[in-house]
Design a protein around this motif. Sequence first.
Motif, PDB file in Angstrom:
ATOM      1  N   CYS A  72       0.830  -1.203   0.000  1.00  0.00           N
ATOM      2  CA  CYS A  72       0.000   0.000   0.000  1.00  0.00           C
ATOM      3  C   CYS A  72       0.862   1.249   0.000  1.00  0.00           C
ATOM      4  N   VAL A  73       0.444   2.242  -0.760  1.00  0.00           N
ATOM      5  CA  VAL A  73       1.014   3.584  -0.684  1.00  0.00           C
ATOM      6  C   VAL A  73       0.013   4.408   0.112  1.00  0.00           C
ATOM      7  N   LEU A  74       0.353   4.715   1.356  1.00  0.00           N
ATOM      8  CA  LEU A  74      -0.596   5.349   2.262  1.00  0.00           C
ATOM      9  C   LEU A  74      -0.741   6.835   1.986  1.00  0.00           C
ATOM     10  N   GLU A  75      -1.917   7.355   2.318  1.00  0.00           N
ATOM     11  CA  GLU A  75      -2.087   8.797   2.375  1.00  0.00           C
ATOM     12  C   GLU A  75      -1.267   9.326   3.552  1.00  0.00           C
ATOM     13  N   PRO A  76      -0.938  10.621   3.582  1.00  0.00           N
ATOM     14  CA  PRO A  76      -0.117  11.148   4.676  1.00  0.00           C
ATOM     15  C   PRO A  76      -0.767  10.909   6.039  1.00  0.00           C
ATOM     16  N   ARG A  77       0.007  10.374   6.974  1.00  0.00           N
ATOM     17  CA  ARG A  77      -0.471  10.161   8.341  1.00  0.00           C
ATOM     18  C   ARG A  77       0.630  10.625   9.297  1.00  0.00           C
ATOM     19  N   PRO A  78       0.301  11.500  10.242  1.00  0.00           N
ATOM     20  CA  PRO A  78       1.327  12.023  11.147  1.00  0.00           C
ATOM     21  C   PRO A  78       2.091  10.946  11.899  1.00  0.00           C
ATOM     22  N   VAL A  79       1.439   9.842  12.233  1.00  0.00           N
ATOM     23  CA  VAL A  79       2.103   8.807  13.013  1.00  0.00           C
ATOM     24  C   VAL A  79       3.298   8.213  12.282  1.00  0.00           C
ATOM     25  N   TYR A  80       3.304   8.291  10.948  1.00  0.00           N
ATOM     26  CA  TYR A  80       4.375   7.678  10.157  1.00  0.00           C
ATOM     27  C   TYR A  80       5.389   8.702   9.650  1.00  0.00           C
ATOM     28  N   ARG A  81       5.401   9.885  10.214  1.00  0.00           N
ATOM     29  CA  ARG A  81       6.242  10.949   9.663  1.00  0.00           C
ATOM     30  C   ARG A  81       7.743  10.663   9.811  1.00  0.00           C
ATOM     31  N   ASP A  82       8.127   9.774  10.755  1.00  0.00           N
ATOM     32  CA  ASP A  82       9.557   9.552  11.001  1.00  0.00           C
ATOM     33  C   ASP A  82       9.967   8.091  10.826  1.00  0.00           C
ATOM     34  N   THR A  83       9.199   7.340  10.064  1.00  0.00           N
ATOM     35  CA  THR A  83       9.483   5.904   9.942  1.00  0.00           C
ATOM     36  C   THR A  83      10.486   5.567   8.858  1.00  0.00           C
ATOM     37  N   GLY A  84      10.758   6.494   7.937  1.00  0.00           N
ATOM     38  CA  GLY A  84      11.450   6.138   6.715  1.00  0.00           C
ATOM     39  C   GLY A  84      10.430   5.722   5.665  1.00  0.00           C
ATOM     40  N   PRO A  85      10.881   5.190   4.535  1.00  0.00           N
ATOM     41  CA  PRO A  85       9.945   4.892   3.441  1.00  0.00           C
ATOM     42  C   PRO A  85       8.926   3.804   3.779  1.00  0.00           C
ATOM     43  N   ILE A  86       9.275   2.866   4.660  1.00  0.00           N
ATOM     44  CA  ILE A  86       8.321   1.843   5.079  1.00  0.00           C
ATOM     45  C   ILE A  86       7.635   2.326   6.349  1.00  0.00           C
ATOM     46  N   ALA A  87       6.340   2.595   6.250  1.00  0.00           N
ATOM     47  CA  ALA A  87       5.583   3.044   7.416  1.00  0.00           C
ATOM     48  C   ALA A  87       5.318   1.892   8.366  1.00  0.00           C
ATOM     49  N   ALA A  88       4.919   0.740   7.812  1.00  0.00           N
ATOM     50  CA  ALA A  88       4.547  -0.385   8.652  1.00  0.00           C
ATOM     51  C   ALA A  88       4.676  -1.685   7.879  1.00  0.00           C
ATOM     52  N   VAL A  89       4.961  -2.738   8.625  1.00  0.00           N
ATOM     53  CA  VAL A  89       4.824  -4.110   8.144  1.00  0.00           C
ATOM     54  C   VAL A  89       3.506  -4.604   8.717  1.00  0.00           C
ATOM     55  N   THR A  90       2.555  -4.917   7.858  1.00  0.00           N
ATOM     56  CA  THR A  90       1.194  -5.208   8.292  1.00  0.00           C
ATOM     57  C   THR A  90       0.874  -6.673   8.061  1.00  0.00           C
ATOM     58  N   VAL A  91       0.297  -7.308   9.078  1.00  0.00           N
ATOM     59  CA  VAL A  91       0.057  -8.750   9.081  1.00  0.00           C
ATOM     60  C   VAL A  91      -1.427  -9.027   9.307  1.00  0.00           C
ATOM     61  N   ASP A  92      -2.046  -9.784   8.427  1.00  0.00           N
ATOM     62  CA  ASP A  92      -3.404 -10.264   8.644  1.00  0.00           C
ATOM     63  C   ASP A  92      -3.379 -11.374   9.690  1.00  0.00           C
ATOM     64  N   CYS A  93      -4.325 -11.355  10.622  1.00  0.00           N
ATOM     65  CA  CYS A  93      -4.337 -12.404  11.638  1.00  0.00           C
ATOM     66  C   CYS A  93      -5.732 -12.598  12.190  1.00  0.00           C
TER      67      CYS A  93
END
Length: 268
Positions: A129-150
């Motif tokens: 996913c290419v996310l819309e801007p979210r403040p929580v991810y402003r300092d993560t680098g290019p990868i905002a999150a690794v997301t896992v279905d569970c």
Amino acid sequence: MRTQTGLRVGGMALRLVQIAMDARDDSAVGRFWAAALGWGVSSEGPGVTSVEPVGFGYPDPAAVCIDVLAVPEPKTVKNRVHLDLATTSAAHQADLAARLQDLGAAPADVGQGDVPWTVLADPEGNEFCVLEPRPVYRDTGPIAAVTVDCADPRAMARFWGQAMDWTLHKVTGDHAVLRSAEGVGPYLEFLRTPGIKTVKNRVHLDLRPYPGDDQAAEVARLRALGRRATSSTSSPRADAKPMLARQRRPKGFGGAQASAASPTCTGA
């Protein structure tokens, strides 16, 4: 905690150091992700292409690297682990999505409907996913999150919170979030998702012990954690397998592969 030399003191814990991604052409997929993230191909050998930031000191938690592993079988179902990419503005999101498609990505429909993020797939169909801007991810680098279905984010929070030296930021019945205790790099997020794992996972998490820790003891500890976590959930699945990380050429961080199942998660 860690000392200035990088050694950890206190209780046992592992580091999340990389994402392992299966591909029929590891070189092509690795080079796609290097270009997509603005990273470099740090090493390339028979069947393994390693991708990390240029000048990166592996395994610094400021980034979770990518190892692309050659496998003979093609992708057949939606991955249950994917990357979310961060953006800083609507224009950045649009430009990044367009650039990624120029690199070989394609639009993907995973049933997302009308959402503010853009779902794409890499040249071998791995969704991201290419996310819309979210403040929580402003300092993560290019990868905002690794997301896992569970199936059970609370069980995932219990297992991964004890397995790794990461901090739990949020846990509900539908969503659990962890991040490096140093407050850097991407988040690890577990989302309650219908469906179950039906084939081997083509994307998984690679963990590494700290220097001086015993790898066999860590594998035994993870297996015990998985058993305890599944005993307290109504969905005692054990098909998510964090791996202890292979050696990244030419870094020389040793360690044979070993797996230990985490509870209820249908993706990692």
